[in-house]
Design a protein around this motif. Structure first.
Motif, PDB file in Angstrom:
ATOM      1  N   ARG A   1      -3.257  -8.697  -6.098  1.00 24.02           N
ATOM      2  CA  ARG A   1      -3.439  -7.893  -4.887  1.00 24.02           C
ATOM      3  C   ARG A   1      -2.715  -6.555  -5.032  1.00 24.02           C
ATOM      4  O   ARG A   1      -3.250  -5.504  -4.699  1.00 24.02           O
ATOM      5  CB  ARG A   1      -2.952  -8.648  -3.658  1.00 24.02           C
ATOM      6  N   ALA A   2      -1.502  -6.597  -5.569  1.00 25.68           N
ATOM      7  CA  ALA A   2      -0.734  -5.366  -5.794  1.00 25.68           C
ATOM      8  C   ALA A   2      -1.470  -4.450  -6.774  1.00 25.68           C
ATOM      9  O   ALA A   2      -1.495  -3.228  -6.588  1.00 25.68           O
ATOM     10  CB  ALA A   2       0.665  -5.695  -6.313  1.00 25.68           C
ATOM     11  N   GLY A   3      -2.088  -5.032  -7.794  1.00 26.01           N
ATOM     12  CA  GLY A   3      -2.862  -4.235  -8.745  1.00 26.01           C
ATOM     13  C   GLY A   3      -4.065  -3.586  -8.096  1.00 26.01           C
ATOM     14  O   GLY A   3      -4.354  -2.410  -8.333  1.00 26.01           O
ATOM     15  N   GLY A   4      -4.781  -4.325  -7.272  1.00 22.06           N
ATOM     16  CA  GLY A   4      -5.947  -3.773  -6.579  1.00 22.06           C
ATOM     17  C   GLY A   4      -5.567  -2.638  -5.644  1.00 22.06           C
ATOM     18  O   GLY A   4      -6.230  -1.587  -5.612  1.00 22.06           O
ATOM     19  N   LEU A   5      -4.510  -2.823  -4.882  1.00 19.18           N
ATOM     20  CA  LEU A   5      -4.047  -1.762  -3.975  1.00 19.18           C
ATOM     21  C   LEU A   5      -3.556  -0.552  -4.755  1.00 19.18           C
ATOM     22  O   LEU A   5      -3.814   0.597  -4.384  1.00 19.18           O
ATOM     23  CB  LEU A   5      -2.947  -2.288  -3.050  1.00 19.18           C
ATOM     24  N   GLY A   6      -2.842  -0.805  -5.849  1.00 17.44           N
ATOM     25  CA  GLY A   6      -2.358   0.291  -6.680  1.00 17.44           C
ATOM     26  C   GLY A   6      -3.494   1.085  -7.288  1.00 17.44           C
ATOM     27  O   GLY A   6      -3.460   2.331  -7.317  1.00 17.44           O
ATOM     28  N   LEU A   7      -4.525   0.390  -7.777  1.00 18.96           N
ATOM     29  CA  LEU A   7      -5.666   1.089  -8.363  1.00 18.96           C
ATOM     30  C   LEU A   7      -6.426   1.867  -7.299  1.00 18.96           C
ATOM     31  O   LEU A   7      -6.882   2.988  -7.540  1.00 18.96           O
ATOM     32  CB  LEU A   7      -6.589   0.113  -9.092  1.00 18.96           C
TER      33      LEU A   7
END
Length: 167
Positions: free
Chosen positions: A143-149
């Motif tokens: 989830r953190a990766g998706g938001l970061g991207l």
């Protein structure tokens, strides 16, 4: 045999972005720069592979919400430009990982699919009790990766708009 099954994981994550496929592909394919937008991920390229990245070998260190760091290497085994990156992992996680991309109706969809088992002794011993917690931790990291991207793509798009206005 039940203890061995407790170490098996099928982990699927989907991200959707209102962004062009080529921008999302460029960010995903450039794994060495994931730490710029993906909190909890460290990536070191050990072997670069060919011009597309096929054969690249990278070491990944992942840390989610739990005080646990997973370390593994992965070699890129298959690439279809703007569609698929596939690799084999070994280390704390061993198995196959796939990242598929598609684009329709102005949205780019990214689907990560992992078929792995824990191979570290500590993780394997804890697997039966910890599997739900490890899945939760994985989901938080993804989830953190998706938001970061999403933020990264928005900044890149804003930069392109500013460049186009000044041209």
């Amino acid at each position: 045999m039940p203890a061995a099954n407790a170490t098996l994981y099928r982990l699927t994550t989907q991200w959707r972005f209102a962004a062009p496929l080529d921008a999302v592909w460029a960010a995903i394919a450039d794994a060495e720069h994931w730490p710029l937008w993906w909190p909890g991920i460290e990536v070191v390229t050990l072997e670069p592979g060919d011009a597309q990245g096929l054969g690249a070998l990278r070491r990944y260190r992942c840390r989610g919400a739990l005080p646990l760091r997973l370390c593994f290497t992965a070699r890129v085994t298959h690439i279809v430009a703007q569609e698929l990156i596939e690799g084999r992992a070994c280390g704390d996680l061993t198995g196959l990982g796939r990242c598929r991309l598609s684009h329709a109706l102005g949205q780019t969809r990214v689907c990560f699919d992992w078929r792995v088992h824990t191979s570290g002794l500590r993780l394997s011993q804890l697997a039966r009790l910890a599997q739900p917690l490890l899945r939760w931790n994985h989901d938080r990291l993804m989830r953190a990766g998706g938001l970061g991207l999403e933020r990264y793509l928005a900044r890149a798009a804003a930069g392109n708009v500013l460049k186009n206005k000044s041209a």
